[in-house]
Enzyme design. Structure first.
Site, short mmCIF file in Angstrom:
data_model
loop_
_atom_site.label_atom_id
_atom_site.label_comp_id
_atom_site.label_asym_id
_atom_site.label_seq_id
_atom_site.Cartn_x
_atom_site.Cartn_y
_atom_site.Cartn_z
N CYS A 24 2.36 7.30 10.19
CA CYS A 24 2.11 6.26 9.18
C CYS A 24 2.59 4.97 9.80
CB CYS A 24 2.80 6.59 7.87
SG CYS A 24 4.58 6.77 8.02
O1 LIG Z 1 7.47 5.18 7.15
P1 LIG Z 1 6.54 4.41 6.27
O2 LIG Z 1 5.95 5.25 5.21
O3 LIG Z 1 5.56 3.60 7.02
O4 LIG Z 1 7.52 3.38 5.54
C1 LIG Z 1 7.09 2.45 4.56
C2 LIG Z 1 7.17 3.04 3.16
O5 LIG Z 1 6.17 4.03 3.01
C3 LIG Z 1 6.91 2.00 2.11
O6 LIG Z 1 7.05 2.61 0.86
C4 LIG Z 1 7.91 0.89 2.20
O7 LIG Z 1 7.59 -0.08 1.23
C5 LIG Z 1 7.95 0.28 3.57
O8 LIG Z 1 6.87 -0.53 3.79
C6 LIG Z 1 8.04 1.31 4.69
O9 LIG Z 1 7.70 0.76 5.91
P2 LIG Z 1 8.79 0.13 6.85
O10 LIG Z 1 8.02 -0.10 8.10
O11 LIG Z 1 9.23 -1.10 6.21
O12 LIG Z 1 9.85 1.14 7.03
#
Ligand SMILES: O=P(O)(O)O[C@H]1[C@H](O)[C@@H](O)[C@H](O)[C@H](O)[C@@H]1OP(=O)(O)O
Length: 857
Positions: A775
């Protein structure tokens, strides 16, 4: 709520079974380190608190009871406590005590607490720092966290895997099976040194490739002012870009410490070639009736160029837009299609590869001649002929011809400097008199004036290589023939010493061959100069037509590819190790190649759509990567990368003992092909927006295109593999059904159709492929998905008790390796989801209460 333990060292407190009822059951475990003095008379005191937020260690202070506990309790919501002697527990029936929990004054009974003794040896013979048990009806989900887990490579402790995998984390679980037995699960997660090694190797190759190209641009010869200015401009931009790659490599060279890039470093410029949060996620299942099984998934952030942003989309869109624009800039420069540009690069690379090779074979031939060794002369000639033939064919392309004309018209006044001419032209023919006495002969004229441009001239120059090679061959034949007949004569009558002297002096092989070999080299040099310049001219057009976007796009593509390749190399090495004793797998590896399946969880909305566009191109670019397995000659087992953009070979080094296990074809260096496929299903609230108000065609197109690729792989697989080769072969019919099912699901255009991911992953496993889950950061959604996949496998393949599916899932998410992954990335044990996001998630992708919340990611 949670259970707190104190009065003896507890490294971590785990709650594995939150049950929202008025009579909740909580589980926790504690390990005494080996050096800790625990005797039969040791008294243990258990204190139970109401904990609101375990990860933040915050409590619901509103229900704080008035008690007389020491300072450690201040700020916690005390519920009750009890004590017991270790000896009592050890001597008790079934090594279990049921104790009454009382308020701190020892008065009121507030509940009961059950203590079970678990000997570590019953699970594994290793050091551990805590145990968590779920004691409901003896159906426990048991977790153990190893401080020094067994090497991820298993008992073999393989040196290569140890060189590649770092900082392993290991958790052990015990889950009940449907026939009320236990299965043991070892969940492991490790980062990899390849996260940095592969990008560094790759950048190094980019630097070499670009330096050579810049040099070739400089050596393009004189050009008319328009083209010359264009070249100057291109070189200036290219040099700038080159220093960017050099700076990045220098920065990466300084990097020490952790071998993974955390999600927080997504935007870090110096780390943009490094994959985000790349890990091996492994589940080893040991169940009573079935064979042990290992399931690997490589988890990583979607390969994407975060530093360049996604305002204008990702590579998929940017590349096609760029191509369309380039077509319309024909008035400034000549348009060559991407295929032709790729062809030009291939020709250049062939030249750079073959010319020195032929040259060294020609020298070997002369060497054999000077030694007067007929066998070695024949061998050298064979090698030389093979390579020279390849050389001649490398230029048999209309593109070279048309580019020569284009270059001709770009010369000042269309007059060229006279190119280096051969000392002897093959045009002369191979008659023996000329060969014995190489003379100054009529030469090819330099490229003529515009009006005189002779289109066939190239053919002649090019054919001269073949002709001069023929002269060499004819001469060798003659020499060998002569040698043969003089040997026969010598055998007939004993020659006088004078005869011998005569025959040697008359047949000096070296002297006969030398001028012909020089002619061959000269003819080759002539071809090389012209072909190189013409192909470089094609590249000049490519660069000039889209400056500076063209270079920025190349950079973007390099960045994305570097991340994708680091993941692939890691996946390949792990797969090779697990399959080293599986003959079917090894045969599949060299006859068909490997399927590499990527599960994407990105949304087709806003920035993530751009990430998906980057990822789709990055993964598709992996099609051109080939692997080769070589025997390691030292203790440095890290893979070596050779080649150029769009044409890389990854040499994986195996220690001698492992190399021995390989089939002959692989040992001989057969190139191994990869078949990457990507299936994406967005699952979060952004995807809801895409479905309601946006556009999901990107996802649909990607899935459809990749389904076609998967089908092709399956076809190849069934054509090339013998029916009894794979352990799963009996499942061929299932596979057909699964493919059909996947196809229907892709066509169905159902919202958040996670069935697509499950089907694609199952097909990949059945086809012995390499599994990936990605993801944005490979931290939150990826963790939900891999834990779901693990528990689904336990249920479907290992008879996990159906009542324990959700509990096992929650347990893994709460206690397992993936929450450690979150911690590693953001220093907080919380999945970055809020309630609104979770409401948008498909049901089984939601983590248990208390494990998620707003964290600063
Ligand atoms: O590991 P991810 O799912 O890409 O992390 C996302 C998360 O799903 C989302 O809910 C959150 O708002 C953040 O955007 C997370 O991405 P980060 O890259 O900020 O860890």
């Amino acid at each position: 709520c949670g259970v707190g333990l104190w009065n003896f060292p507890v490294s971590r407190i785990y709650q594995t079974s939150p049950i929202l009822s008025r009579d909740p059951l909580f589980l926790t475990g504690v390990t005494f380190p080996p050096e800790y003095p625990v005797y039969e008379e040791t008294k243990i005191k258990l204190t139970v608190y109401d904990v609101k937020d375990k990860s933040q260690d915050t409590v619901r202070t509103s229900v704080l009871l008035d008690h007389r506990e020491p300072r450690a309790d201040v700020g916690r919501s005390f519920l009750g406590c009890t004590t017991f002697r270790v000896g009592d527990l050890m001597k008790s029936k079934e090594q279990q005590l049921t104790l009454t929990l009382r308020t701190s004054d020892g008065g009121k009974t507030v509940g009961t607490i059950e203590v079970n003794l678990v000997k570590m040896g019953e699970i594994e013979d290793e050091e551990a720092d805590h145990v968590t048990t779920d004691a409901q009806d003896q159906k426990c989900a048991l977790v153990r966290e190893c401080t020094a887990p067994e090497g991820i490579s298993g008992k073999d402790n393989l040196p290569l895997l140890n060189a590649v995998l770092k900082n392993p984390i290991c958790k052990l679980y015990r889950f009940p099976t449907s026939d009320n037995k236990w299965m043991q699960i070892r969940e492991q997660m490790a980062e990899t040194t390849l996260s940095f090694h592969v990008p560094k190797e790759l950048i190094n190759l980019h630097i070499k490739e670009d330096m050579r190209r810049n040099q070739e641009l400089k050596e393009l010869g004189e050009l008319a002012p328009h083209w010359d200015n264009m070249r100057k401009n291109v070189i200036a931009h290219c040099d700038q870009m080159l220093s960017l790659y050099q700076d990045t490599l220098a920065e990466l060279g300084k990097h020490t410490g952790s071998s993974f890039k955390s999600s927080c470093n997504k935007g870090e410029k110096t780390l943009e070639f490094i994959p985000i949060n790349l890990h091996l996620q492994r589940m080893h299942v040991h169940s009573p009736c079935l064979k042990d099984a290992v399931y690997d998934v490589i988890t990583m952030g979607a390969p994407a160029a975060h530093c360049q942003g996604f305002k204008n989309g990702g590579l998929r869109k940017l590349l096609s837009k760029f191509e369309a624009e380039r077509r319309n800039t024909g008035y400034q420069c000549i348009y060559y299609s991407p295929e032709n540009t790729a062809k030009a690069k291939e020709v250049l690379s062939n030249i750079n590869h073959l010319q020195p090779l032929i040259s060294s074979h020609a020298d070997l031939l002369l060497n054999s001649a000077s030694q007067r060794s007929p066998d070695s002369l024949k061998n050298s000639l064979k090698m030389l002929s093979e390579k020279a033939e390849l050389f001649v064919h490398a230029f048999k392309d209309q593109l070279v011809r048309s580019a020569l004309l284009a270059l001709y018209t770009a010369r000042p006044g269309c007059v060229l400097k006279k190119p280096v001419m051969p000392r002897n032209s093959a045009e002369e023919g191979c008659d023996s008199q000329h060969q014995d006495h190489p003379s100054q002969i009529k030469r090819q004229d330099s490229i003529p004036h515009h009006s005189e441009y002779d289109e066939e001239e190239w053919d002649r120059v090019w054919a001269n290589v073949g002709k001069s090679l023929n002269c060499v061959i004819a001469m060798v034949d003659r020499l060998l023939e002569k040698d043969n007949s003089s040997n026969i004569k010598e055998g007939e009558n004993d020659p006088s010493p004078a005869d011998c002297k005569m025959s040697h002096a008359g047949g000096d092989w070296y002297e006969k061959l030398y001028p012909l070999v020089i002619t061959l080299k000269d003819c080759m040099g002539e071809v090389v100069t012209r072909a190189k310049q013409s192909m470089t001219f094609v590249l000049l057009q490519e660069l000039a037509c889209g400056l500076p976007q063209c270079l920025m796009l190349t950079l973007r593509r390099d960045i994305v590819f570097s991340q994708a390749l680091a993941g692939l190399v890691c996946g390949f090495i792990i797969k090779l190790h697990t399959g080293l004793h599986d003959q079917g797998f090894l045969q599949q590896l060299h006859t068909v190649g490997l399927l590499v399946q990527y599960e994407g969880l990105l949304s087709t909305y806003s920035e993530e759509a751009g990430m998906l566009e980057d990822m789709a191109v990055g993964i598709s670019d992996l099609q051109k990567v080939m692997f080769k397995i070589i025997e390691a000659k030292s203790d440095d087992f890290l893979p070596v990368i050779t080649g150029r953009r769009e044409h890389y070979v990854i040499e994986v080094q195996l220690p001698a003992k492992m190399f021995e296990l390989l089939p002959q074809e692989i040992k001989e260096g057969k190139l191994l092909h990869m078949y990457p496929v990507l299936f994406n299903v967005g699952i979060n609230e952004q995807q809801t927006l895409a479905e309601r108000f946006g556009d999901t065609t990107l996802q649909e197109n990607v899935n459809q295109e990749n389904f076609e690729l998967l089908k092709e792989y399956y076809k190849l697989f069934t054509e090339k593999m013998p029916p009894d080769c794979l352990p799963h072969f009996q499942e061929q019919n299932d596979l057909k059904g699964l493919l059909e099912n996947l196809h229907q699901n892709i066509q169905a255009k159902k919202r958040k159709n996670v069935e697509i991911m499950w089907l694609a992953a199952t097909i990949c496993r059945k086809l012995n492929g390499i599994r990936f889950t990605c993801c944005k950061s490979a931290k939150d959604r990826t963790s939900m998905s891999v834990t779901l996949e693990q528990c689904s496998i336990l249920r479907d393949e290992h008879q996990l008790h159906k009542d324990f599916f959700i509990r096992a899932l929650d347990c893994m998410r709460r206690e397992g390796c993936r929450i450690e992954n979150v911690l590693k990335n953001v220093k907080c044990r919380k999945y970055a989801f809020n309630m609104i996001q979770l409401m948008a998630f498909p049901k089984y992708y939601r983590p248990p209460e208390g494990t998620y919340g707003k964290a600063d990611t």
